[in-house]
Enzyme design. Sequence first.
Site, PDB file in Angstrom:
ATOM      1  NE  ARG A 141     -12.111 -39.398   2.467  1.00 26.26           N
ATOM      2  CZ  ARG A 141     -12.057 -38.141   2.063  1.00 26.26           C
ATOM      3  NH1 ARG A 141     -12.503 -37.803   0.898  1.00 26.26           N
ATOM      4  NH2 ARG A 141     -11.541 -37.222   2.827  1.00 26.26           N
TER       5      ARG A 141
ATOM      6  CE  LYS B  13     -13.268 -35.389   5.931  1.00 26.77           C
ATOM      7  NZ  LYS B  13     -12.712 -34.162   5.515  1.00 26.77           N
ATOM      8  CG  ASN B  14     -12.534 -31.228   7.644  1.00 31.30           C
ATOM      9  OD1 ASN B  14     -12.205 -32.368   7.342  1.00 31.30           O
ATOM     10  ND2 ASN B  14     -13.111 -30.399   6.784  1.00 31.30           N
TER      11      ASN B  14
ATOM     12  NE  ARG C 135      -7.464 -30.200  -1.424  1.00 42.17           N
ATOM     13  CZ  ARG C 135      -8.187 -30.885  -0.539  1.00 42.17           C
ATOM     14  NH1 ARG C 135      -8.741 -32.016  -0.881  1.00 42.17           N
ATOM     15  NH2 ARG C 135      -8.348 -30.425   0.685  1.00 42.17           N
TER      16      ARG C 135
ATOM     17  CG  ASP D 238       2.054 -22.650  -1.655  1.00 43.14           C
ATOM     18  OD1 ASP D 238       1.005 -23.309  -1.817  1.00 43.14           O
ATOM     19  OD2 ASP D 238       2.052 -21.407  -1.619  1.00 43.14           O
TER      20      ASP D 238
ATOM     21  CG  ASP E  47     -15.646 -28.528   3.092  1.00 44.24           C
ATOM     22  OD1 ASP E  47     -15.138 -28.489   1.954  1.00 44.24           O
ATOM     23  OD2 ASP E  47     -14.975 -28.600   4.133  1.00 44.24           O
TER      24      ASP E  47
ATOM     25  CB  CYS F 296      -6.043 -32.965  -6.080  1.00 49.68           C
ATOM     26  SG  CYS F 296      -4.481 -32.879  -5.236  1.00 49.68           S
TER      27      CYS F 296
HETATM   28  N1  EPU Z   1      -3.828 -23.280  -0.696  1.00 48.69           N
HETATM   29  C1  EPU Z   1      -2.643 -22.871  -1.238  1.00 48.69           C
HETATM   30  N2  EPU Z   1      -1.488 -23.224  -0.612  1.00 48.69           N
HETATM   31  C2  EPU Z   1      -1.458 -23.964   0.513  1.00 48.69           C
HETATM   32  C3  EPU Z   1      -2.666 -24.366   1.090  1.00 48.69           C
HETATM   33  C4  EPU Z   1      -3.847 -24.018   0.460  1.00 48.69           C
HETATM   34  O1  EPU Z   1      -2.626 -22.212  -2.272  1.00 48.69           O
HETATM   35  O2  EPU Z   1      -0.361 -24.234   1.028  1.00 48.69           O
HETATM   36  C5  EPU Z   1      -5.100 -22.888  -1.318  1.00 48.69           C
HETATM   37  C6  EPU Z   1      -5.869 -24.117  -1.807  1.00 48.69           C
HETATM   38  O3  EPU Z   1      -5.449 -24.520  -3.081  1.00 48.69           O
HETATM   39  C7  EPU Z   1      -7.297 -23.602  -1.747  1.00 48.69           C
HETATM   40  C8  EPU Z   1      -7.295 -22.628  -0.563  1.00 48.69           C
HETATM   41  O4  EPU Z   1      -5.930 -22.293  -0.343  1.00 48.69           O
HETATM   42  O5  EPU Z   1      -7.599 -22.906  -2.914  1.00 48.69           O
HETATM   43  C9  EPU Z   1      -7.868 -23.173   0.730  1.00 48.69           C
HETATM   44  O6  EPU Z   1      -7.226 -24.404   1.084  1.00 48.69           O
HETATM   45  P1  EPU Z   1      -7.099 -24.913   2.589  1.00 48.69           P
HETATM   46  O7  EPU Z   1      -5.653 -25.093   2.891  1.00 48.69           O
HETATM   47  O8  EPU Z   1      -7.897 -24.035   3.462  1.00 48.69           O
HETATM   48  O9  EPU Z   1      -7.767 -26.362   2.504  1.00 48.69           O
HETATM   49  P2  EPU Z   1      -7.299 -27.664   3.232  1.00 48.69           P
HETATM   50  O10 EPU Z   1      -6.767 -27.337   4.577  1.00 48.69           O
HETATM   51  O11 EPU Z   1      -6.457 -28.516   2.344  1.00 48.69           O
HETATM   52  C10 EPU Z   1      -9.529 -28.080   4.509  1.00 48.69           C
HETATM   53  C11 EPU Z   1     -10.573 -29.155   4.582  1.00 48.69           C
HETATM   54  C12 EPU Z   1     -11.393 -29.168   3.311  1.00 48.69           C
HETATM   55  C13 EPU Z   1     -12.009 -27.782   3.082  1.00 48.69           C
HETATM   56  C14 EPU Z   1     -10.923 -26.700   3.117  1.00 48.69           C
HETATM   57  C15 EPU Z   1     -11.482 -25.285   3.049  1.00 48.69           C
HETATM   58  C16 EPU Z   1      -9.495 -30.785   5.999  1.00 48.69           C
HETATM   59  C17 EPU Z   1      -8.852 -32.113   6.118  1.00 48.69           C
HETATM   60  N3  EPU Z   1      -9.917 -30.429   4.776  1.00 48.69           N
HETATM   61  O12 EPU Z   1      -8.692 -28.415   3.415  1.00 48.69           O
HETATM   62  O13 EPU Z   1     -12.428 -30.094   3.561  1.00 48.69           O
HETATM   63  O14 EPU Z   1     -12.641 -27.733   1.837  1.00 48.69           O
HETATM   64  O15 EPU Z   1     -10.158 -26.816   4.332  1.00 48.69           O
HETATM   65  O16 EPU Z   1     -12.364 -25.054   4.091  1.00 48.69           O
HETATM   66  O17 EPU Z   1      -9.655 -30.066   6.976  1.00 48.69           O
HETATM   67  C18 EPU Z   1     -14.067 -31.691   3.064  1.00 48.69           C
HETATM   68  O18 EPU Z   1     -14.217 -31.848   4.287  1.00 48.69           O
HETATM   69  O19 EPU Z   1     -14.845 -32.170   2.213  1.00 48.69           O
HETATM   70  C19 EPU Z   1     -12.953 -30.897   2.572  1.00 48.69           C
HETATM   71  C20 EPU Z   1     -12.547 -30.931   1.326  1.00 48.69           C
END
Ligand code: EPU
Length: 432
Positions: free
Chosen positions: A399, A22-23, A122, A125, A307, A117
């Site tokens: 999803r 998925k991701n 989430r 930045d 996850d 969220c």
């Molecule tokens: N974070 C920041 N600033 C940013 C981005 C992230 O502070 O600009 C923080 C977040 O708040 C969090 C950490 O960094 O504490 C990690 O966030 P990340 O950006 O890695 O998460 P994401 O890209 O929004 C993806 C997956 C999530 C999975 C996370 C971590 C997708 C669409 N989603 O989210 O998947 O938990 O990486 O591996 O790829 C799921 O599949 O159930 C799911 C939630």
Amino acid sequence: MTKYMIRGGKPLFGEVTISGAKNAAVAIIPAALLVDGVCRIENIPQISDVSLCLKILDNLGAQIRSLDPHTVEIDCSKIRSTRTEYELARKIRASYYLIGALLGRFGQADVAMPGGCNFGVRPIDQHVKGFTAMGAKVVVEGGFIHASTETGHLKGANIYLDVVSVGATMNIMMAAVLAEGNTVTENAAKEPHIVDLANFLNSMGASIRGAGTDTIKITGVSQLRGGSYAIIPDQIEAGTYMAAVAATGGQVLVKNIIPKHMDCITAKLVEMGVEVEENEDTLLVRRTEHLQKANVKTLPYPGFPTDMQPQITTVLTLAEGTSLVTESVWNNRYRYVDELKRMGASIQVDDKTAVVEGVDHLTGAPIQACDLRAGAALVIAALAAQGESEISCVQYIERGYENIVDKLRSLGADIRAVEIPGENDELEAHIG
Ligand code: EPU
């Protein structure tokens, strides 16, 4: 509204085939916007997040053709608009990838702020930090993120991520492949889907090196051409079925996986007393003995994935002794714990730590999924519990899990999806 009715207590036996990740899919589909030609994408999972991504692209003017249930051709040579439809884009967290893709190809993007969220703040930045370093102006107005460049082109830059972010790493990659000059991302995330996105883009003509390490170097090229690409298997879907066997007992062959991606999950299950036999692209998972306690800390890849945290916590509710689970990626990813407690689990949550006291058995109950992985955890709990459970809000589960009901039924689980007329399917918060 659909609910799952599960009569638990039956061990799982048989074979299950894992779908595409998925991701990876929710990043690779938007990345097709960068390509001036036809992308044929194989091993696409049939899940609602993917349907939404395809709808968003269709709305922007992409030509999309389904060749079979798991293969699509996407042609983005005649994109009409760089503004996503608000109602579609706000429903899926991964719509933030449209910013990097549209900005990279057209120098501008207007994308609805991703929806509510479910587990803590989430922010994006770090994505914005990357785009800004590459010369874009990013503002949030009227529920939209507006990103633009004066020249219509981004410029390569050196970007150090303050937090290891999967989304920011992939979004910067998308923005950089067509930018002028070199981009270096340091402290990059290393998840398998990051390597998959880089492989997809490279197969279309991009120049990306170092994906899978914490430094990714990209040399901008002037154009990406069409091609064919197959998405990797879903590490988390595979881990979820492994956890289900751990909780119920039995023996299942998990097929179409990349064993290396599963190491972090396999190691923990083995520590708990589950037997796992690795082959080229399968894992044989067997649980005959009592489960033992284990401590789990979620970390960016190659650590234990966040996850899989709800699923492994659920398995630990049935292990002998006291286990400690530490969630170090997200705040507030324990909302499902109250539902497990209804089923007889003994769990105390204090901020990022859950103390899980193993119990002899869980009992079936009416329970509600609050997000995708929490939903998967409740399915596991219900499969292992004595008696019947009724799980509501299963749209969250659908999803990210293709055909979960049929796949579990083929393993001997007593699970069925029932339609409850008159209740609303629309979910307020969409995450992932
Ligand atoms: N974070 C920041 N600033 C940013 C981005 C992230 O502070 O600009 C923080 C977040 O708040 C969090 C950490 O960094 O504490 C990690 O966030 P990340 O950006 O890695 O998460 P994401 O890209 O929004 C993806 C997956 C999530 C999975 C996370 C971590 C997708 C669409 N989603 O989210 O998947 O938990 O990486 O591996 O790829 C799921 O599949 O159930 C799911 C939630």
